[in-house]
Design a protein around this motif. Structure first.
Motif, mmCIF file in Angstrom:
data_model
loop_
_atom_site.group_PDB
_atom_site.id
_atom_site.type_symbol
_atom_site.label_atom_id
_atom_site.label_comp_id
_atom_site.label_asym_id
_atom_site.label_seq_id
_atom_site.Cartn_x
_atom_site.Cartn_y
_atom_site.Cartn_z
ATOM 1 N N ARG A 1 -8.369 5.841 -0.538
ATOM 2 C CA ARG A 1 -9.367 4.977 0.106
ATOM 3 C C ARG A 1 -10.056 5.718 1.249
ATOM 4 O O ARG A 1 -11.273 5.616 1.419
ATOM 5 C CB ARG A 1 -8.692 3.692 0.608
ATOM 6 C CG ARG A 1 -9.639 2.743 1.294
ATOM 7 C CD ARG A 1 -10.715 2.223 0.341
ATOM 8 N NE ARG A 1 -11.636 1.367 1.071
ATOM 9 C CZ ARG A 1 -12.935 1.323 0.864
ATOM 10 N NH1 ARG A 1 -13.479 2.029 -0.112
ATOM 11 N NH2 ARG A 1 -13.704 0.547 1.580
ATOM 12 N N LEU A 2 -9.288 6.488 2.026
ATOM 13 C CA LEU A 2 -9.886 7.279 3.096
ATOM 14 C C LEU A 2 -10.902 8.280 2.547
ATOM 15 O O LEU A 2 -11.987 8.457 3.113
ATOM 16 C CB LEU A 2 -8.797 8.033 3.860
ATOM 17 C CG LEU A 2 -8.146 7.301 5.013
ATOM 18 C CD1 LEU A 2 -6.936 8.078 5.508
ATOM 19 C CD2 LEU A 2 -9.123 7.061 6.142
ATOM 20 N N ALA B 1 -3.694 4.897 0.228
ATOM 21 C CA ALA B 1 -4.410 4.944 1.500
ATOM 22 C C ALA B 1 -5.260 6.205 1.595
ATOM 23 O O ALA B 1 -6.407 6.163 2.059
ATOM 24 C CB ALA B 1 -3.415 4.869 2.657
ATOM 25 N N TYR C 1 -1.745 4.203 9.347
ATOM 26 C CA TYR C 1 -0.732 3.939 8.318
ATOM 27 C C TYR C 1 -0.203 5.259 7.751
ATOM 28 O O TYR C 1 1.016 5.451 7.638
ATOM 29 C CB TYR C 1 -1.320 3.073 7.204
ATOM 30 C CG TYR C 1 -0.399 2.934 6.026
ATOM 31 C CD1 TYR C 1 0.646 2.023 6.057
ATOM 32 C CD2 TYR C 1 -0.550 3.721 4.890
ATOM 33 C CE1 TYR C 1 1.517 1.897 4.983
ATOM 34 C CE2 TYR C 1 0.308 3.610 3.814
ATOM 35 C CZ TYR C 1 1.338 2.691 3.867
ATOM 36 O OH TYR C 1 2.203 2.575 2.800
ATOM 37 N N CYS C 2 -1.104 6.177 7.414
ATOM 38 C CA CYS C 2 -0.695 7.467 6.838
ATOM 39 C C CYS C 2 0.147 8.260 7.831
ATOM 40 O O CYS C 2 1.157 8.859 7.446
ATOM 41 C CB CYS C 2 -1.918 8.267 6.405
ATOM 42 S SG CYS C 2 -2.745 7.589 4.945
ATOM 43 N N GLN D 1 3.593 6.805 7.932
ATOM 44 C CA GLN D 1 4.344 7.135 6.723
ATOM 45 C C GLN D 1 4.839 8.582 6.772
ATOM 46 O O GLN D 1 5.973 8.866 6.386
ATOM 47 C CB GLN D 1 3.485 6.913 5.478
ATOM 48 C CG GLN D 1 3.202 5.453 5.173
ATOM 49 C CD GLN D 1 4.474 4.665 4.919
ATOM 50 O OE1 GLN D 1 4.972 3.970 5.800
ATOM 51 N NE2 GLN D 1 5.009 4.777 3.740
ATOM 52 N N GLU E 1 -11.611 0.304 9.327
ATOM 53 C CA GLU E 1 -10.722 0.420 8.172
ATOM 54 C C GLU E 1 -10.146 1.831 8.088
ATOM 55 O O GLU E 1 -8.944 2.017 7.850
ATOM 56 C CB GLU E 1 -11.469 0.087 6.886
ATOM 57 C CG GLU E 1 -10.600 0.181 5.651
ATOM 58 C CD GLU E 1 -11.342 -0.073 4.354
ATOM 59 O OE1 GLU E 1 -10.682 -0.006 3.297
ATOM 60 O OE2 GLU E 1 -12.570 -0.324 4.368
ATOM 61 N N MET F 1 0.832 -1.175 0.000
ATOM 62 C CA MET F 1 0.000 0.000 0.000
ATOM 63 C C MET F 1 0.881 1.244 0.000
ATOM 64 O O MET F 1 1.903 1.283 0.650
ATOM 65 C CB MET F 1 -0.896 0.001 1.245
ATOM 66 C CG MET F 1 -1.750 1.222 1.341
ATOM 67 S SD MET F 1 -2.770 1.386 2.830
ATOM 68 C CE MET F 1 -3.500 -0.193 2.996
ATOM 69 N N THR F 2 0.449 2.220 -0.740
ATOM 70 C CA THR F 2 1.166 3.495 -0.772
ATOM 71 C C THR F 2 0.382 4.521 0.035
ATOM 72 O O THR F 2 -0.817 4.348 0.299
ATOM 73 C CB THR F 2 1.315 4.011 -2.211
ATOM 74 O OG1 THR F 2 0.007 4.304 -2.726
ATOM 75 C CG2 THR F 2 2.029 3.004 -3.101
ATOM 76 N N TYR F 3 1.070 5.593 0.399
ATOM 77 C CA TYR F 3 0.412 6.691 1.106
ATOM 78 C C TYR F 3 -0.730 7.238 0.250
ATOM 79 O O TYR F 3 -1.838 7.458 0.747
ATOM 80 C CB TYR F 3 1.438 7.782 1.415
ATOM 81 C CG TYR F 3 0.832 8.986 2.073
ATOM 82 C CD1 TYR F 3 0.608 9.016 3.441
ATOM 83 C CD2 TYR F 3 0.462 10.101 1.318
ATOM 84 C CE1 TYR F 3 0.037 10.120 4.054
ATOM 85 C CE2 TYR F 3 -0.110 11.207 1.924
ATOM 86 C CZ TYR F 3 -0.317 11.215 3.282
ATOM 87 O OH TYR F 3 -0.890 12.300 3.879
ATOM 88 N N GLN G 1 -7.406 2.318 10.644
ATOM 89 C CA GLN G 1 -6.173 1.639 10.229
ATOM 90 C C GLN G 1 -5.460 2.436 9.146
ATOM 91 O O GLN G 1 -4.230 2.571 9.165
ATOM 92 C CB GLN G 1 -6.488 0.225 9.738
ATOM 93 C CG GLN G 1 -6.929 -0.699 10.846
ATOM 94 C CD GLN G 1 -7.466 -2.031 10.327
ATOM 95 O OE1 GLN G 1 -7.821 -2.170 9.156
ATOM 96 N NE2 GLN G 1 -7.533 -3.013 11.204
ATOM 97 N N LEU G 2 -6.208 2.975 8.213
ATOM 98 C CA LEU G 2 -5.619 3.780 7.147
ATOM 99 C C LEU G 2 -5.005 5.060 7.704
ATOM 100 O O LEU G 2 -3.917 5.465 7.288
ATOM 101 C CB LEU G 2 -6.670 4.114 6.083
ATOM 102 C CG LEU G 2 -7.115 2.938 5.217
ATOM 103 C CD1 LEU G 2 -8.377 3.296 4.447
ATOM 104 C CD2 LEU G 2 -6.013 2.483 4.286
#
Length: 60
Positions: free
Chosen positions: A9-10, A6, A40-41, A44, A33, A1-3, A36-37
């Motif tokens: 998707r957000l 993500a 992750y962001c 990153q 979800e 997954m890339t920034y 979690q995103l």
């Protein structure tokens, strides 16, 4: 997954929720979800900031 992936998707999840297109039965799943995103962001961005700071210090 890339920034970027993500973030896309957000944005899609936010649009669905704002439009009321999320069934109550799946709302908790979508929110999980999104959390979690977001985590992750944030990770990153923190990683990228640390790398930039390291590079800037190396130039001094």
């Amino acid at each position: 997954m890339t920034y970027e992936g993500a973030m896309q998707r957000l944005e899609a999840l936010a649009r669905e929720m704002e439009a009321g297109d999320v069934a109550i039965d799946s709302l908790a799943e979508k929110l999980k979800e999104a959390q979690q995103l977001l985590a992750y962001c944030k990770a990153q961005l923190t990683k990228a900031e640390a790398e930039v700071q390291k590079l800037l210090k190396e130039e001094e």
